[in-house]
Design a protein around this motif. Structure first.
Motif, PDB file in Angstrom:
ATOM      1  N   ARG A   1       0.831  -1.206   0.000  1.00 51.79           N
ATOM      2  CA  ARG A   1       0.000   0.000   0.000  1.00 51.79           C
ATOM      3  C   ARG A   1       0.870   1.263   0.000  1.00 51.79           C
ATOM      4  O   ARG A   1       0.541   2.246  -0.663  1.00 51.79           O
ATOM      5  N   ILE A   2       1.951   1.221   0.756  1.00 54.53           N
ATOM      6  CA  ILE A   2       2.882   2.354   0.742  1.00 54.53           C
ATOM      7  C   ILE A   2       3.506   2.501  -0.640  1.00 54.53           C
ATOM      8  O   ILE A   2       3.625   3.612  -1.178  1.00 54.53           O
ATOM      9  N   SER A   3       3.896   1.383  -1.234  1.00 54.47           N
ATOM     10  CA  SER A   3       4.505   1.406  -2.561  1.00 54.47           C
ATOM     11  C   SER A   3       3.559   2.014  -3.596  1.00 54.47           C
ATOM     12  O   SER A   3       3.960   2.850  -4.412  1.00 54.47           O
ATOM     13  N   ALA A   4       2.299   1.599  -3.565  1.00 53.64           N
ATOM     14  CA  ALA A   4       1.314   2.138  -4.511  1.00 53.64           C
ATOM     15  C   ALA A   4       1.114   3.633  -4.294  1.00 53.64           C
ATOM     16  O   ALA A   4       0.982   4.410  -5.250  1.00 53.64           O
ATOM     17  N   TYR A   5       1.104   4.056  -3.038  1.00 52.31           N
ATOM     18  CA  TYR A   5       0.948   5.476  -2.707  1.00 52.31           C
ATOM     19  C   TYR A   5       2.133   6.287  -3.214  1.00 52.31           C
ATOM     20  O   TYR A   5       1.973   7.381  -3.785  1.00 52.31           O
ATOM     21  N   LEU A   6       3.331   5.767  -3.049  1.00 50.07           N
ATOM     22  CA  LEU A   6       4.525   6.443  -3.540  1.00 50.07           C
ATOM     23  C   LEU A   6       4.506   6.565  -5.057  1.00 50.07           C
ATOM     24  O   LEU A   6       4.892   7.593  -5.620  1.00 50.07           O
ATOM     25  N   SER A   7       4.064   5.512  -5.702  1.00 54.27           N
ATOM     26  CA  SER A   7       4.011   5.518  -7.164  1.00 54.27           C
ATOM     27  C   SER A   7       3.020   6.555  -7.670  1.00 54.27           C
ATOM     28  O   SER A   7       3.311   7.319  -8.593  1.00 54.27           O
ATOM     29  N   ARG A   8       1.842   6.604  -7.037  1.00 61.65           N
ATOM     30  CA  ARG A   8       0.802   7.545  -7.469  1.00 61.65           C
ATOM     31  C   ARG A   8       1.162   8.985  -7.130  1.00 61.65           C
ATOM     32  O   ARG A   8       0.938   9.895  -7.916  1.00 61.65           O
ATOM     33  N   THR A   9       1.706   9.197  -5.937  1.00 61.71           N
ATOM     34  CA  THR A   9       1.899  10.559  -5.435  1.00 61.71           C
ATOM     35  C   THR A   9       3.229  11.173  -5.840  1.00 61.71           C
ATOM     36  O   THR A   9       3.310  12.367  -6.133  1.00 61.71           O
ATOM     37  N   TRP A  10       4.276  10.361  -5.855  1.00 64.80           N
ATOM     38  CA  TRP A  10       5.605  10.883  -6.189  1.00 64.80           C
ATOM     39  C   TRP A  10       6.048  10.484  -7.601  1.00 64.80           C
ATOM     40  O   TRP A  10       7.128  10.866  -8.031  1.00 64.80           O
ATOM     41  N   GLY A  11       5.235   9.735  -8.303  1.00 63.93           N
ATOM     42  CA  GLY A  11       5.557   9.359  -9.669  1.00 63.93           C
ATOM     43  C   GLY A  11       6.730   8.407  -9.793  1.00 63.93           C
ATOM     44  O   GLY A  11       7.406   8.380 -10.829  1.00 63.93           O
ATOM     45  N   LEU A  12       6.988   7.620  -8.755  1.00 62.88           N
ATOM     46  CA  LEU A  12       8.101   6.669  -8.803  1.00 62.88           C
ATOM     47  C   LEU A  12       7.741   5.462  -9.670  1.00 62.88           C
ATOM     48  O   LEU A  12       6.572   5.106  -9.807  1.00 62.88           O
TER      49      LEU A  12
END
Length: 213
Positions: free
Chosen positions: A137-148
């Motif tokens: 869930r953290i990984s998905a949030y980072l991908s969506r929010t920080w564009g990683l």
């Protein structure tokens, strides 16, 4: 009171069994005691759970559902008055640690560790709930929010959980850190865990600026 049947009886048995397992541990828990605590017959108990292993597996699945529901996703920690996505992630990690340091969670974790060799599939399922799902869930949030990228997000998520959760959790499991006695609430988050310490680690590992605000 109407007699419980079907799925309602199954859920009631699992809630009762969860308490018995936590109080007595796996080895000392008997199906007789669980049936007595659930106020049902052994016949009904075995109709839903043919063995103690099956019952324990059901309890682990129940704990997983309750735990993940209480934890939620990082987006749930973004509020109108606290809209900073990094702050939301800090509070999500704090909530994750808070839930794991609850005395009930620590006892369940210890029991899962003790039974890991005998029933590895149950232990691995609990690991997925406690560590893998929140990290995802953290990984998905980072991908969506920080564009990683997916790989970058996963690597960063693992680093964040490793830095903010694992050290204190190990202390809790070994009895070095006092557990949280009562079921932890979000309102007590800043009291139960050191959010400033978590924030320092999270912000050090995050990219400088979110891809979107």
């Amino acid at each position: 009171m109407a007699a419980r049947r079907g799925e309602k009886l199954r859920e009631h048995i699992l809630m009762a069994a969860k308490d018995v397992f936590l109080e007595a541990g796996f080895e000392r828990t008997s199906m007789d005691v669980v049936a007595q605590r659930a106020e049902t017959s052994k016949r009904s108990l075995y109709a839903h759970f043919p063995s103690k292993d099956a019952l324990f597996s059901g309890v682990v699945a129940l704990v997983r559902e309750l735990y993940l529901d209480r934890l939620g996703s990082p987006e749930h920690y973004v509020t109108p008055d606290r809209a900073d996505p990094a702050d939301a992630l800090v509070r999500y990690c704090g909530r994750l640690l808070q839930l794991l340091l609850w005395s009930s969670s620590l006892r369940t974790l210890r029991m899962g560790i003790a039974e890991a060799e005998r029933v590895p599939e149950i232990a691995s399922g609990y690991y997925e709930a406690v560590f893998e799902a929140p990290t995802a869930r953290i990984s998905a949030y980072l991908s969506r929010t920080w564009g990683l990228t997916q790989e970058e997000a996963r690597e960063t998520a693992e680093a964040i959980v490793g830095r903010t959760v694992h050290p204190e959790l190990v202390q809790g499991l070994l009895g070095v850190r006092a557990p949280i006695a009562e079921q932890p609430s979000k309102t007590a988050l800043a009291t139960d865990v050191d959010l400033d310490l978590i924030a320092a680690s999270v912000r050090q590992l995050l990219p400088r600026k979110p891809a979107r605000s």
